[in-house]
Design an enzyme around this catalytic site. Structure first.
Site, PDB file in Angstrom:
ATOM      1  N   GLY A  66      38.883  48.578 -98.702  1.00  0.00           N
ATOM      2  CA  GLY A  66      37.878  48.588 -99.760  1.00  0.00           C
ATOM      3  C   GLY A  66      36.865  49.680 -99.500  1.00  0.00           C
ATOM      4  N   CYS A  93      42.301  48.233 -92.779  1.00  0.00           N
ATOM      5  CA  CYS A  93      41.162  49.133 -92.964  1.00  0.00           C
ATOM      6  C   CYS A  93      39.857  48.333 -93.095  1.00  0.00           C
ATOM      7  CB  CYS A  93      41.421  50.040 -94.165  1.00  0.00           C
ATOM      8  SG  CYS A  93      40.300  51.460 -94.223  1.00  0.00           S
ATOM      9  N   TYR A  94      39.252  48.274 -94.272  1.00  0.00           N
ATOM     10  CA  TYR A  94      38.030  47.476 -94.409  1.00  0.00           C
ATOM     11  C   TYR A  94      38.287  46.023 -93.989  1.00  0.00           C
ATOM     12  CZ  TYR A  94      33.906  45.244 -96.349  1.00  0.00           C
ATOM     13  OH  TYR A  94      32.756  44.534 -96.484  1.00  0.00           O
ATOM     14  N   HIS A 187      46.734  52.512 -93.052  1.00  0.00           N
ATOM     15  CA  HIS A 187      47.281  51.847 -94.248  1.00  0.00           C
ATOM     16  C   HIS A 187      48.801  51.726 -94.161  1.00  0.00           C
ATOM     17  CE1 HIS A 187      43.625  51.588 -96.678  1.00  0.00           C
ATOM     18  NE2 HIS A 187      43.254  52.653 -96.002  1.00  0.00           N
ATOM     19  N   GLU A 189      50.655  50.127 -96.070  1.00  0.00           N
ATOM     20  CA  GLU A 189      51.248  49.992 -97.402  1.00  0.00           C
ATOM     21  C   GLU A 189      51.594  51.323 -98.057  1.00  0.00           C
ATOM     22  OE1 GLU A 189      48.185  49.537 -96.510  1.00  0.00           O
ATOM     23  OE2 GLU A 189      46.715  49.952 -98.061  1.00  0.00           O
ATOM     24  N   GLY A 243      61.418  49.540-125.321  1.00  0.00           N
ATOM     25  CA  GLY A 243      60.925  49.890-123.988  1.00  0.00           C
ATOM     26  C   GLY A 243      61.513  48.949-122.936  1.00  0.00           C
ATOM     27  N   VAL A 244      61.211  49.260-121.678  1.00  0.00           N
ATOM     28  CA  VAL A 244      61.791  48.489-120.578  1.00  0.00           C
ATOM     29  C   VAL A 244      61.359  47.021-120.641  1.00  0.00           C
ATOM     30  CG1 VAL A 244      62.014  48.331-118.070  1.00  0.00           C
ATOM     31  CG2 VAL A 244      61.528  50.535-119.133  1.00  0.00           C
ATOM     32  N   ASP A 245      60.053  46.796-120.779  1.00  0.00           N
ATOM     33  CA  ASP A 245      59.558  45.422-120.670  1.00  0.00           C
ATOM     34  C   ASP A 245      60.141  44.513-121.749  1.00  0.00           C
ATOM     35  OD1 ASP A 245      58.103  46.440-118.606  1.00  0.00           O
ATOM     36  OD2 ASP A 245      56.189  46.484-119.664  1.00  0.00           O
ATOM     37  N   SER A 246      60.069  44.966-123.012  1.00  0.00           N
ATOM     38  CA  SER A 246      60.546  44.060-124.058  1.00  0.00           C
ATOM     39  C   SER A 246      62.062  43.896-123.976  1.00  0.00           C
ATOM     40  CB  SER A 246      60.099  44.500-125.452  1.00  0.00           C
ATOM     41  OG  SER A 246      60.671  45.724-125.814  1.00  0.00           O
ATOM     42  N   LYS A 391      55.935  46.422-112.323  1.00  0.00           N
ATOM     43  CA  LYS A 391      56.884  47.229-113.102  1.00  0.00           C
ATOM     44  C   LYS A 391      58.184  47.493-112.327  1.00  0.00           C
ATOM     45  CE  LYS A 391      57.266  49.646-116.934  1.00  0.00           C
ATOM     46  NZ  LYS A 391      56.808  49.205-118.249  1.00  0.00           N
TER      47      LYS A 391
END
Ligand code: XMP
Length: 535
Positions: A66, A93-94, A187, A189, A243-246, A391
Site C-alpha cells: 500500500g 511490502c506495506y 512483491h 505477485e 464479447g468474451v464475457d457474455s 478476466k
C-alpha cells in the site's frame, strides 16, 4: 460471495485465502496469483470486521502492499484478529511493515526508495521458500525480486528471524515459523520477481496447506450447479454482445438450463464487420457441440442511427446508444413468456469496484454500462455467473467450455461500439467505411501474428478530408486512424510499436481498397494522458 448456493458438489470455496487490501496497485494481482495456485481467495478492505473475517473462515491471510507509511499518524493498521486467528499470515511490502510494527518490531522511514530489480540474499531456510533455497550454493542463494518501497523494517518483532537481505534493506524477508507469520519486502505477485509464483504457491500449499480445488473444470461444474439451484425451472434472458464475457455466460447458462435460456443480440448498426453473422455462427457451432441457445437477433440499426442523427457530443452519444439498447432489449424481453431472470456478465473486478463505491473508497477504474441500467419495473432477478472470476479466469473457463480461441481471446469492444470511434456525428456511410477499414486492419494483425501481442487494436474514423492522388486522379477523402495499445489493466496503456512494414501494408490496403479514404495515420499516444478510445 453474496449468492453462494447449496451444492451437491465438493465445495471449491472450502479452502480459501483472505486478502486485506491496503491500497496497493498490485492487490488484484495477488488474488490472481493465489487463484493460479488453485486456491480461492477474496479481497476485502484492510479494516474488515472480525465477524466478517471469521465468517469467511480463511486458511490463510495476505496483507497487501500500500502507499501509506506505517509511521504516519492515522495510518492503516491490520485488525488485531489477523494475528490471533491461528492461520498463516503473509505480509507483502506495506503488509510486512505493518506486521513488523504491530508485533513489536521497528520500521524506519527512509527518504531513499528502492524501486525495481533487486537481489535478496537468503540467510535462513523456511517453509515459505523450501526447495527454492535447496541445491543453491550458500554464497549464491538469492532471489531475483521486484522492490517498490521507501520505508523499511529495521528490527524484527520478537520471535521473528531475518530470512534475507538486499543491498538496500537489511531485512527484506522475515518470518516466525512457529506462528507461520511471513513478511516479504518485495512483491512476489509481479512477474519480475522470478521465483514469485513459486513463493505464492508454496504459501498456499505448504504453509496454509490448502488443496488445489479452484480449477477450470471444477469452477464450471460449480457455476453450472449454482445456476440450476438459483433458476430452477425459470426462464432467463441474456443480452449477447459477442464479447468474451457474455459468450461465456451464454455457454454456462446453456449447459446449466438448456432451452430455458433466451439470448438477445441487438444489431445497433455500430458493430464490427460481420459481427452479427459471427455471433450466430458461434452459437451455431456451439449447438452442434454442447449448447442450445435460443438466439433472437434484433435488427435495430435504423432506430439507433436515426436517434444519433445530428448528435456530436461523445457522452450524449453514449447515453443515446445505452438508452436505445435498453428500450430494444426491454421490448424484446416483454415478448418472451415467463421470463424471471436477467443474466449479466459482471466479473469480480466490477464487484470489488462497486464495493469500493459503497464504502466511499477511492476508485480508479472507469465504470461503463452494460445492461446494468435496465428498468426496475422489469422486476427480473439477476443471474451473474462470473461474479467471482477475474478476466483471465473467464477466458480459461471459456476454453474449458469449448469456445474457440478466437472468441475467447477477442479484444474488448466498447458497448457504444463504432459510435465512439466515429468522431462527432455518426452517419451510416461513416460506419460502413470504418467497418471495412477495421476489418482490413484486424485481418492483417491476425495474419502477421500480432493480434494476440496487442491488448486492443481498432480503427477510428476522422471526419476531415485530405487530398490524395490515385493513378492520375486527385481524391479528396476521409482519414482513418489506426490505434493499437499494450496494457494489463486498460487503466494505463502504451501505444504498440507495430513494425513499419506492417503499418505500410495496412495503410496501402485501406487506401487502395476503400474508396472514400485517402489517408491513414497511426496514433502514437499513450494513456495517460490520452485515453484508449478517441471519444
Ligand atoms: P478508455 O478510452 O477509457 O478505455 O481509455 C478503456 C477501456 O474501456 C473501453 N471503453 C468502453 N467500454 N463502454 C464500454 O463498454 C464505453 O462507453 C467505453 N469507453 C471505453 C475501451 O474500449 C477500453 O478497452
Amino acid at each position: 460471495m453474496s449468492k453462494l448456493m447449496s451444492s451437491t458438489l465438493q465445495d471449491i470455496h472450502q479452502e480459501k485465502i483472505l486478502i486485506l487490501d491496503f491500497g496497493s496497485q498490485y492487490t488484484q494481482l495477488i488474488a490472481r496469483r493465489l487463484r493460479e495456485s488453485g486456491v480461492y481467495c477474496e479481497i476485502f478492505p484492510y479494516d474488515l470486521s472480525e465477524t466478517r473475517a471469521r465468517d469467511f473462515a480463511p486458511n490463510g491471510i495476505v496483507l497487501s502492499g500500500g502507499p501509506e507509511s506505517v509511521n504516519a499518524e492515522a495510518t492503516l493498521v491490520a485488525p488485531g484478529y489477523v494475528f490471533e486467528l491461528d492461520v498463516p499470515v503473509l505480509g507483502i511490502c506495506y503488509g510486512m511493515q505493518t506486521m513488523a510494527k504491530q508485533l513489536g518490531g521497528e520500521v524506519q522511514v527512509s527518504s531513499k526508495s528502492e524501486f525495481g530489480f533487486a537481489r535478496v540474499q537468503l540467510m535462513q531456510e523456511s517453509q515459505l521458500l523450501g526447495e527454492l533455497k535447496d541445491g543453491i550454493e550458500d554464497d549464491e542463494s538469492y532471489l531475483d525480486v521486484w522492490m517498490s518501497h521507501g520505508d523499511k523494517v529495521t528490527r524484527t518483532p520478537p520471535g521473528f528471524v531475518v530470512g534475507g537481505r538486499s543491498d538496500n534493506t537489511d531485512i527484506a524477508l522475515m518470518f516466525d515459523e512457529e506462528r507461520s507469520f511471513y513478511g516479504v519486502q518485495f512483491h512476489p505477485e509481479v512477474n519480475h520477481t522470478l521465483q514469485g509464483a513459486e513463493i505464492i504457491d508454496r504459501f498456499v500449499k505448504k504453509v496454509c496447506k490448502c488443496k488445489a480445488l479452484w480449477t477450470p473444470t471444477k469452477i464450471v461444474q460449480d457455476i453450472v450447479e449454482r445456476i440450476r439451484v438459483q433458476v430452477g425451472s425459470g426462464r432467463v434472458i441474456l443480452g449477447m454482445s459477442g464479447g468474451v464475457d457474455s459468450s461465456v455466460v451464454a455457454a454456462l447458462l446453456s449447459r446449466a438450463i438448456g432451452d430455458q435460456l433466451t439470448c438477445v443480440f441487438v444489431d445497433n448498426g455500430l458493430l464490427r464487420y460481420d459481427e452479427a453473422n459471427q455471433v450466430e455462427k458461434m452459437v451455431g457451432e456451439g449447438t452442434q457441440n454442447v449448447y442450445a441457445l435460443n438466439l433472437v437477433t434484433v435488427n435495430a440499426t435504423d432506430r439507433f442511427l436515426s436517434r444519433l442523427e445530428g448528435v456530436t457530443d461523445p457522452e450524449e452519444k453514449r447515453k443515446i446508444i445505452g438508452n436505445t439498447f435498453i428500450d430494444v432489449f426491454d421490448e424484446q424481453a416483454a415478448t418472451i413468456e415467463g421470463v424471471g431472470f436477467l443474466a449479466q456478465g459482471t466479473i469480480y473486478p466490477d464487484v470489488i469496484e462497486s464495493a469500493g463505491h459503497e464504502e466511499g473508497k477511492a476508485h480508479v477504474i472507469k465504470s461503463h454500462h452494460n445492461v446494468g441500467g435496465l428498468p426496475d419495473y422489469m422486476n427480473l432477478e439477476l443471474v451473474e455467473p462470473l461474479r467471482e472470476l477475474f478476466k483471465d479466469e473467464v477466458r480459461k473457463i471459456g476454453l474449458e467450455l469449448g469456445l474457440s480461441r478466437e472468441m475467447v481471446f477477442r479484444h474488448p469492444f466498447p458497448g457504444p461500439g463504432l459510435g465512439v470511434r466515429i468522431l462527432g456525428e455518426v452517419k451510416p456511410i461513416y460506419a460502413d467505411l470504418l467497418r471495412e477499414a477495421d476489418h482490413i486492419y484486424l485481418q492483417e494483425l491476425r495474419a502477421a501474428g500480432l493480434y494476440d501481442q496487442v491488448s486492443q487494436a481498432f480503427t477510428v474514423f476522422l471526419p476531415v478530408r485530405s487530398v490524395g492522388v490515385v493513378g492520375d486522379a486527385r481524391r479528396y477523402e476521409y482519414v482513418i486512424a489506426l490505434r493499437a495499445v499494450e496494457t494489463i489493466d486498460f487503466m494505463t496503456a502504451r501505444w504498440a510499436h507495430l513494425p513499419y512494414e506492417f503499418l505500410e501494408r495496412v495503410s496501402s490496403r485501406i487506401i487502395n481498397e476503400i474508396s472514400g479514404v485517402s489517408r491513414v495515420v497511426y496514433d502514437v499516444s499513450s494513456k495517460p494522458p490520452a485515453t484508449i478510445e478517441w471519444e
